[in-house]
Design a protein around this motif. Structure first.
Motif, PDB file in Angstrom:
ATOM      1  N   GLN A 299      -7.991  16.093 -21.884  1.00  0.00           N
ATOM      2  CA  GLN A 299      -9.238  16.102 -21.114  1.00  0.00           C
ATOM      3  C   GLN A 299     -10.439  15.843 -22.015  1.00  0.00           C
ATOM      4  O   GLN A 299     -11.360  15.114 -21.642  1.00  0.00           O
ATOM      5  CB  GLN A 299      -9.414  17.431 -20.384  1.00  0.00           C
ATOM      6  CG  GLN A 299     -10.676  17.445 -19.526  1.00  0.00           C
ATOM      7  CD  GLN A 299     -11.079  18.825 -19.073  1.00  0.00           C
ATOM      8  OE1 GLN A 299     -10.712  19.824 -19.683  1.00  0.00           O
ATOM      9  NE2 GLN A 299     -11.846  18.874 -18.002  1.00  0.00           N
ATOM     10  N   GLN A 300     -10.426  16.409 -23.208  1.00  0.00           N
ATOM     11  CA  GLN A 300     -11.545  16.191 -24.127  1.00  0.00           C
ATOM     12  C   GLN A 300     -11.639  14.719 -24.531  1.00  0.00           C
ATOM     13  O   GLN A 300     -12.738  14.160 -24.604  1.00  0.00           O
ATOM     14  CB  GLN A 300     -11.400  17.073 -25.359  1.00  0.00           C
ATOM     15  CG  GLN A 300     -12.585  16.973 -26.291  1.00  0.00           C
ATOM     16  CD  GLN A 300     -12.486  17.943 -27.441  1.00  0.00           C
ATOM     17  OE1 GLN A 300     -11.416  18.455 -27.754  1.00  0.00           O
ATOM     18  NE2 GLN A 300     -13.606  18.198 -28.090  1.00  0.00           N
ATOM     19  N   ILE A 301     -10.520  14.077 -24.765  1.00  0.00           N
ATOM     20  CA  ILE A 301     -10.531  12.652 -25.105  1.00  0.00           C
ATOM     21  C   ILE A 301     -11.079  11.846 -23.938  1.00  0.00           C
ATOM     22  O   ILE A 301     -11.886  10.924 -24.121  1.00  0.00           O
ATOM     23  CB  ILE A 301      -9.109  12.191 -25.481  1.00  0.00           C
ATOM     24  CG1 ILE A 301      -8.676  12.846 -26.790  1.00  0.00           C
ATOM     25  CG2 ILE A 301      -9.035  10.672 -25.587  1.00  0.00           C
ATOM     26  CD1 ILE A 301      -7.200  12.704 -27.104  1.00  0.00           C
ATOM     27  N   ILE A 302     -10.672  12.201 -22.724  1.00  0.00           N
ATOM     28  CA  ILE A 302     -11.174  11.511 -21.531  1.00  0.00           C
ATOM     29  C   ILE A 302     -12.683  11.703 -21.416  1.00  0.00           C
ATOM     30  O   ILE A 302     -13.424  10.749 -21.129  1.00  0.00           O
ATOM     31  CB  ILE A 302     -10.449  12.017 -20.270  1.00  0.00           C
ATOM     32  CG1 ILE A 302      -8.987  11.592 -20.291  1.00  0.00           C
ATOM     33  CG2 ILE A 302     -11.137  11.505 -19.004  1.00  0.00           C
ATOM     34  CD1 ILE A 302      -8.124  12.277 -19.236  1.00  0.00           C
ATOM     35  N   MET A 303     -13.156  12.926 -21.656  1.00  0.00           N
ATOM     36  CA  MET A 303     -14.592  13.190 -21.559  1.00  0.00           C
ATOM     37  C   MET A 303     -15.368  12.403 -22.608  1.00  0.00           C
ATOM     38  O   MET A 303     -16.461  11.893 -22.325  1.00  0.00           O
ATOM     39  CB  MET A 303     -14.854  14.685 -21.695  1.00  0.00           C
ATOM     40  CG  MET A 303     -14.428  15.482 -20.479  1.00  0.00           C
ATOM     41  SD  MET A 303     -14.522  17.286 -20.661  1.00  0.00           S
ATOM     42  CE  MET A 303     -16.025  17.550 -21.530  1.00  0.00           C
ATOM     43  N   LEU A 304     -14.823  12.279 -23.811  1.00  0.00           N
ATOM     44  CA  LEU A 304     -15.497  11.498 -24.852  1.00  0.00           C
ATOM     45  C   LEU A 304     -15.569  10.020 -24.459  1.00  0.00           C
ATOM     46  O   LEU A 304     -16.592   9.355 -24.673  1.00  0.00           O
ATOM     47  CB  LEU A 304     -14.785  11.667 -26.194  1.00  0.00           C
ATOM     48  CG  LEU A 304     -14.905  13.058 -26.823  1.00  0.00           C
ATOM     49  CD1 LEU A 304     -13.993  13.164 -28.038  1.00  0.00           C
ATOM     50  CD2 LEU A 304     -16.342  13.364 -27.185  1.00  0.00           C
ATOM     51  N   ALA A 305     -14.494   9.505 -23.863  1.00  0.00           N
ATOM     52  CA  ALA A 305     -14.509   8.120 -23.390  1.00  0.00           C
ATOM     53  C   ALA A 305     -15.530   7.962 -22.269  1.00  0.00           C
ATOM     54  O   ALA A 305     -16.258   6.957 -22.206  1.00  0.00           O
ATOM     55  CB  ALA A 305     -13.119   7.706 -22.914  1.00  0.00           C
ATOM     56  N   GLU A 306     -15.607   8.946 -21.384  1.00  0.00           N
ATOM     57  CA  GLU A 306     -16.585   8.903 -20.290  1.00  0.00           C
ATOM     58  C   GLU A 306     -18.008   8.892 -20.842  1.00  0.00           C
ATOM     59  O   GLU A 306     -18.871   8.145 -20.356  1.00  0.00           O
ATOM     60  CB  GLU A 306     -16.375  10.107 -19.370  1.00  0.00           C
ATOM     61  CG  GLU A 306     -17.273  10.119 -18.160  1.00  0.00           C
ATOM     62  CD  GLU A 306     -17.091  11.380 -17.324  1.00  0.00           C
ATOM     63  OE1 GLU A 306     -17.785  11.477 -16.305  1.00  0.00           O
ATOM     64  OE2 GLU A 306     -16.271  12.255 -17.679  1.00  0.00           O
ATOM     65  N   LEU A 307     -18.255   9.700 -21.862  1.00  0.00           N
ATOM     66  CA  LEU A 307     -19.584   9.701 -22.494  1.00  0.00           C
ATOM     67  C   LEU A 307     -19.924   8.335 -23.093  1.00  0.00           C
ATOM     68  O   LEU A 307     -21.056   7.848 -22.971  1.00  0.00           O
ATOM     69  CB  LEU A 307     -19.660  10.785 -23.575  1.00  0.00           C
ATOM     70  CG  LEU A 307     -19.756  12.217 -23.097  1.00  0.00           C
ATOM     71  CD1 LEU A 307     -19.601  13.177 -24.277  1.00  0.00           C
ATOM     72  CD2 LEU A 307     -21.077  12.452 -22.391  1.00  0.00           C
ATOM     73  N   ALA A 308     -18.939   7.714 -23.737  1.00  0.00           N
ATOM     74  CA  ALA A 308     -19.174   6.391 -24.333  1.00  0.00           C
ATOM     75  C   ALA A 308     -19.478   5.355 -23.252  1.00  0.00           C
ATOM     76  O   ALA A 308     -20.399   4.546 -23.395  1.00  0.00           O
ATOM     77  CB  ALA A 308     -17.956   5.969 -25.158  1.00  0.00           C
ATOM     78  N   VAL A 309     -18.720   5.396 -22.164  1.00  0.00           N
ATOM     79  CA  VAL A 309     -18.965   4.437 -21.076  1.00  0.00           C
ATOM     80  C   VAL A 309     -20.326   4.700 -20.447  1.00  0.00           C
ATOM     81  O   VAL A 309     -21.066   3.749 -20.128  1.00  0.00           O
ATOM     82  CB  VAL A 309     -17.823   4.514 -20.023  1.00  0.00           C
ATOM     83  CG1 VAL A 309     -18.176   3.716 -18.780  1.00  0.00           C
ATOM     84  CG2 VAL A 309     -16.525   4.011 -20.625  1.00  0.00           C
ATOM     85  N   ASN A 310     -20.693   5.953 -20.279  1.00  0.00           N
ATOM     86  CA  ASN A 310     -22.019   6.268 -19.744  1.00  0.00           C
ATOM     87  C   ASN A 310     -23.128   5.743 -20.647  1.00  0.00           C
ATOM     88  O   ASN A 310     -24.147   5.245 -20.174  1.00  0.00           O
ATOM     89  CB  ASN A 310     -22.181   7.783 -19.557  1.00  0.00           C
ATOM     90  CG  ASN A 310     -21.685   8.245 -18.216  1.00  0.00           C
ATOM     91  OD1 ASN A 310     -21.875   7.560 -17.206  1.00  0.00           O
ATOM     92  ND2 ASN A 310     -21.044   9.400 -18.189  1.00  0.00           N
ATOM     93  N   ARG A 311     -22.908   5.846 -21.959  1.00  0.00           N
ATOM     94  CA  ARG A 311     -23.919   5.337 -22.904  1.00  0.00           C
ATOM     95  C   ARG A 311     -24.066   3.826 -22.749  1.00  0.00           C
ATOM     96  O   ARG A 311     -25.162   3.291 -22.756  1.00  0.00           O
ATOM     97  CB  ARG A 311     -23.534   5.695 -24.340  1.00  0.00           C
ATOM     98  CG  ARG A 311     -24.433   5.079 -25.411  1.00  0.00           C
ATOM     99  CD  ARG A 311     -25.864   5.521 -25.281  1.00  0.00           C
ATOM    100  NE  ARG A 311     -25.899   6.947 -25.480  1.00  0.00           N
ATOM    101  CZ  ARG A 311     -27.005   7.669 -25.451  1.00  0.00           C
ATOM    102  NH1 ARG A 311     -28.159   7.103 -25.272  1.00  0.00           N
ATOM    103  NH2 ARG A 311     -26.952   8.975 -25.618  1.00  0.00           N
ATOM    104  N   VAL A 312     -22.954   3.127 -22.619  1.00  0.00           N
ATOM    105  CA  VAL A 312     -23.007   1.675 -22.433  1.00  0.00           C
ATOM    106  C   VAL A 312     -23.733   1.344 -21.135  1.00  0.00           C
ATOM    107  O   VAL A 312     -24.558   0.427 -21.084  1.00  0.00           O
ATOM    108  CB  VAL A 312     -21.591   1.052 -22.455  1.00  0.00           C
ATOM    109  CG1 VAL A 312     -21.634  -0.419 -22.100  1.00  0.00           C
ATOM    110  CG2 VAL A 312     -20.960   1.244 -23.820  1.00  0.00           C
ATOM    111  N   LEU A 313     -23.445   2.100 -20.063  1.00  0.00           N
ATOM    112  CA  LEU A 313     -24.155   1.877 -18.794  1.00  0.00           C
ATOM    113  C   LEU A 313     -25.655   2.102 -18.961  1.00  0.00           C
ATOM    114  O   LEU A 313     -26.460   1.332 -18.425  1.00  0.00           O
ATOM    115  CB  LEU A 313     -23.608   2.799 -17.707  1.00  0.00           C
ATOM    116  CG  LEU A 313     -22.331   2.357 -17.025  1.00  0.00           C
ATOM    117  CD1 LEU A 313     -21.792   3.470 -16.131  1.00  0.00           C
ATOM    118  CD2 LEU A 313     -22.565   1.100 -16.210  1.00  0.00           C
ATOM    119  N   ASP A 314     -26.035   3.150 -19.694  1.00  0.00           N
ATOM    120  CA  ASP A 314     -27.456   3.392 -19.964  1.00  0.00           C
ATOM    121  C   ASP A 314     -28.068   2.236 -20.742  1.00  0.00           C
ATOM    122  O   ASP A 314     -29.180   1.788 -20.451  1.00  0.00           O
ATOM    123  CB  ASP A 314     -27.653   4.691 -20.747  1.00  0.00           C
ATOM    124  CG  ASP A 314     -27.337   5.923 -19.929  1.00  0.00           C
ATOM    125  OD1 ASP A 314     -27.269   5.831 -18.678  1.00  0.00           O
ATOM    126  OD2 ASP A 314     -27.143   6.998 -20.543  1.00  0.00           O
TER     127      ASP A 314
END
Length: 124
Positions: A98-113
């Motif tokens: 789950q932590q790895i998934i959350m880190l990937a989600e944060l990275a994708v959110n940063r790219v979207l930003d």
């Protein structure tokens, strides 16, 4: 006082091949595993990936990133739910996933930003 073992203890020369035929058996087992688990170059050359689930080539990056972010968020929630129902050794593994998934989600959110900021900067 006399010690029953030498100091330092002697190394044990044990081997997984305790009888003459066992080395041949081990080699045969390795060949069998390689046959089923390691595809050969000929197999890889003629392997055509499935096109059953394909992303349309005209999809824009922002839509793809938004979908990836939503998928990662869903996966994070699912792993959290599963972790509540399993015992400790597996729970720790699932929470690490789950932590790895959350880190990937944060990275994708940063790219979207970043995409959003670049688009707003180009409109000004």
């Amino acid at each position: 006082m006399i010690k029953p073992t030498p100091n330092p203890p002697e190394l044990d020369d044990t081997t997984p091949y305790e009888f003459p035929g066992s080395k041949r058996f081990h080699e045969a087992a390795e060949r069998a595993l390689d046959h089923y688990l390691k595809p050969n170059a000929l197999t890889l050359r003629f392997h055509k990936p499935s096109t059953m689930f394909q992303i349309a080539p005209d999809q824009d990056n922002e839509s793809l990133l938004a979908h990836a972010c939503e998928s990662l968020a869903s996966a994070s929630i699912m792993t959290s739910d599963i972790a509540a129902y399993v015992d400790n050794p597996q729970r720790h593994t699932i929470l690490a996933i789950q932590q790895i998934i959350m880190l990937a989600e944060l990275a994708v959110n940063r790219v979207l930003d970043n995409v959003e900021m670049a688009r707003s900067a180009s409109h000004n």
